[in-house]
Design an enzyme around this catalytic site. Sequence first.
Site, PDB file in Angstrom:
ATOM      1  CE  LYS A 172      -3.471   2.854   0.651  1.00  0.00           C
ATOM      2  NZ  LYS A 172      -4.600   3.145  -0.196  1.00  0.00           N
ATOM      3  CE  LYS A 240      -3.444   7.446   7.422  1.00  0.00           C
ATOM      4  NZ  LYS A 240      -3.423   6.245   6.614  1.00  0.00           N
TER       5      LYS A 240
HETATM    6  P1  NAD Z   1     -12.618   8.751   7.527  1.00  0.00           P
HETATM    7  O1  NAD Z   1     -12.038   9.765   8.432  1.00  0.00           O
HETATM    8  O2  NAD Z   1     -13.651   9.153   6.542  1.00  0.00           O
HETATM    9  O3  NAD Z   1     -13.235   7.528   8.392  1.00  0.00           O
HETATM   10  C1  NAD Z   1     -12.706   7.060   9.581  1.00  0.00           C
HETATM   11  C2  NAD Z   1     -13.840   6.622  10.490  1.00  0.00           C
HETATM   12  O4  NAD Z   1     -13.268   6.127  11.699  1.00  0.00           O
HETATM   13  C3  NAD Z   1     -14.768   7.759  10.878  1.00  0.00           C
HETATM   14  O5  NAD Z   1     -16.110   7.385  10.682  1.00  0.00           O
HETATM   15  C4  NAD Z   1     -14.450   7.999  12.346  1.00  0.00           C
HETATM   16  O6  NAD Z   1     -15.569   8.465  13.091  1.00  0.00           O
HETATM   17  C5  NAD Z   1     -14.060   6.605  12.771  1.00  0.00           C
HETATM   18  N1  NAD Z   1     -13.266   6.578  14.001  1.00  0.00           N
HETATM   19  C6  NAD Z   1     -12.270   7.425  14.406  1.00  0.00           C
HETATM   20  N2  NAD Z   1     -11.788   7.055  15.592  1.00  0.00           N
HETATM   21  C7  NAD Z   1     -12.473   5.954  15.967  1.00  0.00           C
HETATM   22  C8  NAD Z   1     -12.429   5.097  17.102  1.00  0.00           C
HETATM   23  N3  NAD Z   1     -11.575   5.315  18.105  1.00  0.00           N
HETATM   24  N4  NAD Z   1     -13.290   4.061  17.146  1.00  0.00           N
HETATM   25  C9  NAD Z   1     -14.168   3.825  16.136  1.00  0.00           C
HETATM   26  N5  NAD Z   1     -14.262   4.610  15.049  1.00  0.00           N
HETATM   27  C10 NAD Z   1     -13.423   5.646  14.959  1.00  0.00           C
HETATM   28  O7  NAD Z   1     -11.356   8.076   6.806  1.00  0.00           O
HETATM   29  P2  NAD Z   1     -11.353   7.182   5.463  1.00  0.00           P
HETATM   30  O8  NAD Z   1     -11.093   8.054   4.299  1.00  0.00           O
HETATM   31  O9  NAD Z   1     -12.522   6.246   5.479  1.00  0.00           O
HETATM   32  O10 NAD Z   1      -9.988   6.378   5.709  1.00  0.00           O
HETATM   33  C11 NAD Z   1      -9.905   5.313   6.638  1.00  0.00           C
HETATM   34  C12 NAD Z   1      -8.644   4.516   6.365  1.00  0.00           C
HETATM   35  O11 NAD Z   1      -8.682   4.018   5.019  1.00  0.00           O
HETATM   36  C13 NAD Z   1      -7.349   5.329   6.485  1.00  0.00           C
HETATM   37  O12 NAD Z   1      -6.360   4.544   7.098  1.00  0.00           O
HETATM   38  C14 NAD Z   1      -6.993   5.629   5.050  1.00  0.00           C
HETATM   39  O13 NAD Z   1      -5.605   5.821   4.871  1.00  0.00           O
HETATM   40  C15 NAD Z   1      -7.514   4.403   4.325  1.00  0.00           C
HETATM   41  N6  NAD Z   1      -7.865   4.639   2.920  1.00  0.00           N
HETATM   42  C16 NAD Z   1      -8.602   5.733   2.542  1.00  0.00           C
HETATM   43  C17 NAD Z   1      -8.914   5.915   1.201  1.00  0.00           C
HETATM   44  C18 NAD Z   1      -9.720   7.095   0.731  1.00  0.00           C
HETATM   45  O14 NAD Z   1      -9.702   7.394  -0.474  1.00  0.00           O
HETATM   46  N7  NAD Z   1     -10.465   7.775   1.582  1.00  0.00           N
HETATM   47  C19 NAD Z   1      -8.504   4.984   0.242  1.00  0.00           C
HETATM   48  C20 NAD Z   1      -7.781   3.865   0.663  1.00  0.00           C
HETATM   49  C21 NAD Z   1      -7.457   3.701   1.994  1.00  0.00           C
END
Ligand code: NAD
Length: 300
Positions: A172, A240
Amino acid sequence: MIRKIGFIGLGIMGKPMALNLLKGGYELKVYDVVENAVKELVNKGALSAVSPEEAAKSADAVISILPSDNIVETVAVGKNGVFDGLKAGGIYVDMSTLSPETPRKISKKLMEKEISMLDAPVSGGDVGAAEGSLAIMVGGKREAYDLMQPVFQKIGRNINYIGELGAGQIAKCCNQIIVAQTIEAVSEALLLAQKTGVDPAKVRNALLGGFAQSRVLEVHGQRMLDRNFEPGGRVSIHKKDTEIAMSIAAEFGLYLPGTALTSQLWNAASSQEGGSDWDHSSIIKLLEMLSNSKAIHGDN
Ligand code: NAD
């Protein structure tokens, strides 16, 4: 066989992934710190949990997709975490993007209960998550991967076993290096077209049929033309990821100048008002500012 899944983290990525698992017939117990996110899933047929521990109780496997290494560690092995709830022999799959060290560290604790861990980060963004077409790159024990295969197939298409725990995160990290620099390149190209008086939309269309074709040019190029910087992928998240790459580069003595440049661009974007929450395609806004250029379309 995996039938019951605890699902933690219902954000941009987690919500559509959880929905696809529900549609695929899995029983889901979901948890997020944002109550409304949980309610939305409950309205679609999921059960709700008030902690990661509760989401994990009676589950065959737990999936998490969360914003940072610290949060994943707390959710997995902190108080009322997955470790407390998941039965011995269960599987914990983290699909967030993290440092490869984090799953290795978490797994040491999980092994006390013979819980297997997989690191299974994804690529494809919010569009891929909604379509169920994510690329999934998996590290960990092969037997756990085989058991999770049918689950992965409900959320992804290009599913690859890479190697031992942490190997998924290395894959990744490589992905994020390429995506960051492609976003930067697409931004430069569309800026150049616009500044020289050529329609950037026509340029994008022409390039989509040639060697410069990419998913970033297709999806993020369109976002740049539409001035749509509502996050798909947040600047804070990609910041990050390039920081993880830079830290690996420091550890192994690697010269990664393109990654360093994009890391700096995310820093600059983050220091703009609200910039951390812009979509990562917003690199073009920084280049426009520095080039004293009006926006491609509109003025934001
Ligand atoms: P986001 O901020 O939209 O979602 C994260 C979720 O986690 C939120 O709903 C938040 O309320 C929840 N959260 C935070 N702390 C928490 C806790 N202690 N307990 C339970 N829930 C909690 O982020 P995202 O864009 O969905 O990204 C999430 C992960 O996926 C990251 O690691 C990111 O690098 C990875 N990712 C994101 C993308 C993208 O395009 N957005 C693509 C691939 C991978």
